[in-house]
Design a protein around this motif. Structure first.
Motif, mmCIF file in Angstrom:
data_model
loop_
_atom_site.group_PDB
_atom_site.id
_atom_site.type_symbol
_atom_site.label_atom_id
_atom_site.label_comp_id
_atom_site.label_asym_id
_atom_site.label_seq_id
_atom_site.Cartn_x
_atom_site.Cartn_y
_atom_site.Cartn_z
ATOM 1 N N GLU A 211 -9.973 19.460 8.795
ATOM 2 C CA GLU A 211 -9.183 18.804 9.835
ATOM 3 C C GLU A 211 -8.922 17.343 9.475
ATOM 4 O OE1 GLU A 211 -9.196 18.248 14.704
ATOM 5 O OE2 GLU A 211 -11.000 18.918 13.667
ATOM 6 N N LYS A 212 -9.918 16.669 8.890
ATOM 7 C CA LYS A 212 -9.724 15.295 8.440
ATOM 8 C C LYS A 212 -8.645 15.229 7.361
ATOM 9 C CE LYS A 212 -12.952 13.196 10.839
ATOM 10 N NZ LYS A 212 -12.582 12.302 11.959
ATOM 11 N N LEU A 213 -8.713 16.164 6.407
ATOM 12 C CA LEU A 213 -7.711 16.175 5.346
ATOM 13 C C LEU A 213 -6.309 16.331 5.916
ATOM 14 C CD1 LEU A 213 -9.428 18.500 2.681
ATOM 15 C CD2 LEU A 213 -9.252 16.006 2.640
ATOM 16 N N SER A 214 -6.201 17.172 6.921
ATOM 17 C CA SER A 214 -4.892 17.453 7.494
ATOM 18 C C SER A 214 -4.409 16.358 8.441
ATOM 19 C CB SER A 214 -4.947 18.792 8.248
ATOM 20 O OG SER A 214 -3.751 19.028 8.960
ATOM 21 N N LYS A 215 -5.218 16.055 9.450
ATOM 22 C CA LYS A 215 -4.755 15.170 10.514
ATOM 23 C C LYS A 215 -4.940 13.689 10.212
ATOM 24 C CE LYS A 215 -5.349 18.559 14.231
ATOM 25 N NZ LYS A 215 -5.948 18.826 15.570
ATOM 26 N N GLU A 216 -5.976 13.353 9.480
ATOM 27 C CA GLU A 216 -6.236 11.943 9.222
ATOM 28 C C GLU A 216 -5.619 11.467 7.911
ATOM 29 O OE1 GLU A 216 -7.301 10.691 11.723
ATOM 30 O OE2 GLU A 216 -8.692 12.012 12.740
ATOM 31 N N LEU A 217 -5.799 12.251 6.860
ATOM 32 C CA LEU A 217 -5.245 11.853 5.568
ATOM 33 C C LEU A 217 -3.826 12.356 5.359
ATOM 34 C CD1 LEU A 217 -8.313 12.323 3.186
ATOM 35 C CD2 LEU A 217 -7.731 10.428 4.696
ATOM 36 N N GLY A 218 -3.465 13.435 6.024
ATOM 37 C CA GLY A 218 -2.106 13.947 5.914
ATOM 38 C C GLY A 218 -1.776 14.543 4.561
ATOM 39 N N LEU B 238 0.841 -1.189 0.000
ATOM 40 C CA LEU B 238 0.000 0.000 0.000
ATOM 41 C C LEU B 238 0.878 1.241 0.000
ATOM 42 C CD1 LEU B 238 -2.675 -1.000 2.669
ATOM 43 C CD2 LEU B 238 -2.855 -1.143 0.179
ATOM 44 N N SER B 239 0.597 2.131 -0.949
ATOM 45 C CA SER B 239 1.285 3.419 -0.946
ATOM 46 C C SER B 239 0.475 4.374 -0.105
ATOM 47 C CB SER B 239 1.453 3.923 -2.383
ATOM 48 O OG SER B 239 0.198 4.047 -2.998
ATOM 49 N N CYS B 240 0.880 5.627 -0.025
ATOM 50 C CA CYS B 240 0.261 6.530 0.944
ATOM 51 C C CYS B 240 -0.196 7.821 0.292
ATOM 52 C CB CYS B 240 1.264 6.819 2.056
ATOM 53 S SG CYS B 240 0.517 7.648 3.471
ATOM 54 N N VAL B 241 -1.381 8.294 0.690
ATOM 55 C CA VAL B 241 -1.906 9.561 0.199
ATOM 56 C C VAL B 241 -1.265 10.728 0.939
ATOM 57 C CG1 VAL B 241 -3.849 9.669 1.796
ATOM 58 C CG2 VAL B 241 -4.043 10.757 -0.443
ATOM 59 N N ALA B 242 -0.676 10.451 2.096
ATOM 60 C CA ALA B 242 -0.040 11.511 2.874
ATOM 61 C C ALA B 242 1.020 12.226 2.044
ATOM 62 C CB ALA B 242 0.583 10.928 4.140
ATOM 63 N N GLY B 243 0.969 13.546 2.078
ATOM 64 C CA GLY B 243 1.923 14.338 1.314
ATOM 65 C C GLY B 243 1.472 14.610 -0.109
ATOM 66 N N GLY B 244 0.327 14.055 -0.492
ATOM 67 C CA GLY B 244 -0.172 14.251 -1.845
ATOM 68 C C GLY B 244 -0.990 15.516 -1.992
ATOM 69 N N ILE B 245 -1.320 15.841 -3.243
ATOM 70 C CA ILE B 245 -2.164 16.988 -3.555
ATOM 71 C C ILE B 245 -3.510 16.441 -4.023
ATOM 72 C CG2 ILE B 245 -2.414 19.110 -4.871
ATOM 73 C CD1 ILE B 245 0.006 19.092 -3.004
ATOM 74 N N VAL B 246 -4.571 16.795 -3.311
ATOM 75 C CA VAL B 246 -5.883 16.213 -3.544
ATOM 76 C C VAL B 246 -6.789 17.195 -4.264
ATOM 77 C CG1 VAL B 246 -7.955 15.327 -2.424
ATOM 78 C CG2 VAL B 246 -5.705 14.676 -1.556
ATOM 79 N N ALA B 247 -7.281 16.793 -5.431
ATOM 80 C CA ALA B 247 -8.276 17.578 -6.154
ATOM 81 C C ALA B 247 -9.648 17.200 -5.617
ATOM 82 C CB ALA B 247 -8.189 17.310 -7.651
ATOM 83 N N LEU B 248 -10.484 18.191 -5.353
ATOM 84 C CA LEU B 248 -11.795 17.960 -4.755
ATOM 85 C C LEU B 248 -12.900 18.156 -5.787
ATOM 86 C CD1 LEU B 248 -11.187 19.978 -1.455
ATOM 87 C CD2 LEU B 248 -10.995 17.511 -1.766
ATOM 88 N N GLY B 249 -13.847 17.224 -5.829
ATOM 89 C CA GLY B 249 -14.951 17.337 -6.781
ATOM 90 C C GLY B 249 -15.770 16.068 -6.788
#
Length: 326
Positions: free
Chosen positions: A148-155, A53-64
């Protein structure tokens, strides 16, 4: 073939958040962090077990919502790729939770990886990865709780959104609030102008959407399909619309050694067809070959008519892919 896996992510406080990862055969996301554990459940017994499993932490997330994967969505992915590793974050199950009538997707689930792969040339040769969260699990979050979820949970390191983006409970947050909250939580926020539809004359028709601002949207794609305007559909998608049929046991492929017509019930469709009518300049597409055809859509069936006698052999598959020319 595209595979889907469901992750169960254990957040702070013992919350168990289901997340679906698309395209796991190409790229698999882990939402693990110091306060989060992830396990995987296979949905398809024919797919290989997850090895890493790779990690979403540190990634750039497009919202839509990313239903149609149109040129506006592609622009969000491009901007995310410019800032880092691009992810597309959207929510599943909104129709069930909000009481909307079920409707066919614009892009078949099994075809989304192909579309996203085609964006790699615009995204620094990186294929954006899809991440879906069940809407029922985040519906009640306030704008602050969501960030807060984007920051603390998903990183995540950053987010990209259109300036018309709404989020949080009852869509109470807007792009301006998103920027402020992201700054507070140390997340980079990239708010971009929407890609505008060149065909603004559509506003003079019966098309009506309370969120309409003239931007390219999945609603406009659906409208164009309902009108059978495939040139317009192509402009909005940035590609030809591909209709996918899943063939059941006993259903046959077209024979290309004779000029023929074959029909399939609409129950075979995995995504949204255009309105009833005759469509020229279509083609059956496989990994190796392309066969010109004419498509007739009626109330109950999809009819495929071969344009010319062709000895080309198309490999057998569960899926029949039909592209509509402009």
């Amino acid at each position: 073939m595209l595979t889907n896996h469901k992750l169960f992510v254990h957040l702070n406080g013992g919350i168990r958040l289901p997340v679906t990862v698309k395209g796991a055969s190409r790229r698999v996301i882990s939402l693990s962090s110091s306060d989060m554990q992830a396990t995987s459940q296979k949905e398809d017994e024919n797919t290989p077990h997850l090895k890493q499993l790779s990690c979403v932490a540190g990634g750039i997330v497009a919202l839509g919502k990313f239903d149609a994967l149109h040129i506006g969505h592609r622009e969000l992915a491009i901007q995310a790729a410019k800032a880092g590793t691009p992810f597309l974050l959207s929510f599943t199950g909104m129709a069930e939770v909000l009481g909307w009538e079920p409707r066919a997707p614009v892009v078949a689930k099994c075809d989304r990886e192909r579309v996203l792969s085609s964006w790699s040339a615009c995204c620094g040769e990186v294929v954006p990865t899809e991440l879906e969260i069940e809407f029922s699990k985040v519906r009640s979050l306030t704008p602050r709780q969501f960030v807060e979820k984007l920051s603390k949970e998903l990183g995540v390191r950053g987010v990209v959104a259109g300036k018309n983006y709404r989020f949080g409970y009852r869509a109470s947050g807007d792009a301006s609030q998103l920027s402020k909250l992201c700054e507070e939580y140390g997340i980079e926020a990239y708010i971009i102008n929407p890609v505008m539809d060149k065909k603004q004359s559509i506003l003079a028709t019966g098309f009506n959407d309370a969120k309409e601002r003239g931007q390219v949207s999945s609603t406009r794609v659906r409208y164009a399909l309902s009108e059978g305007d495939m040139e317009y559909v192509t402009e909005l998608l940035g590609r030809h619309h591909r209709l996918i049929l899943m063939l059941n046991d006993g259903q046959i492929w077209p024979s290309f050694s004779i000029k023929s017509r074959i029909s399939y019930p609409k129950s075979c469709l995995l995504n949204l067809p255009p309105k009833e009518g005759v469509y020229e300049n279509c083609r059956i597409v496989s990994r190796e070959n392309v066969v010109p055809c004419r498509v007739v859509v009626d109330t109950a069936n999809i009819h495929i008519e071969l344009v010319e006698v062709n000895d080309t052999c198309i490999e057998d598959s569960r899926y029949l892919n039909i592209e509509f020319g402009a």
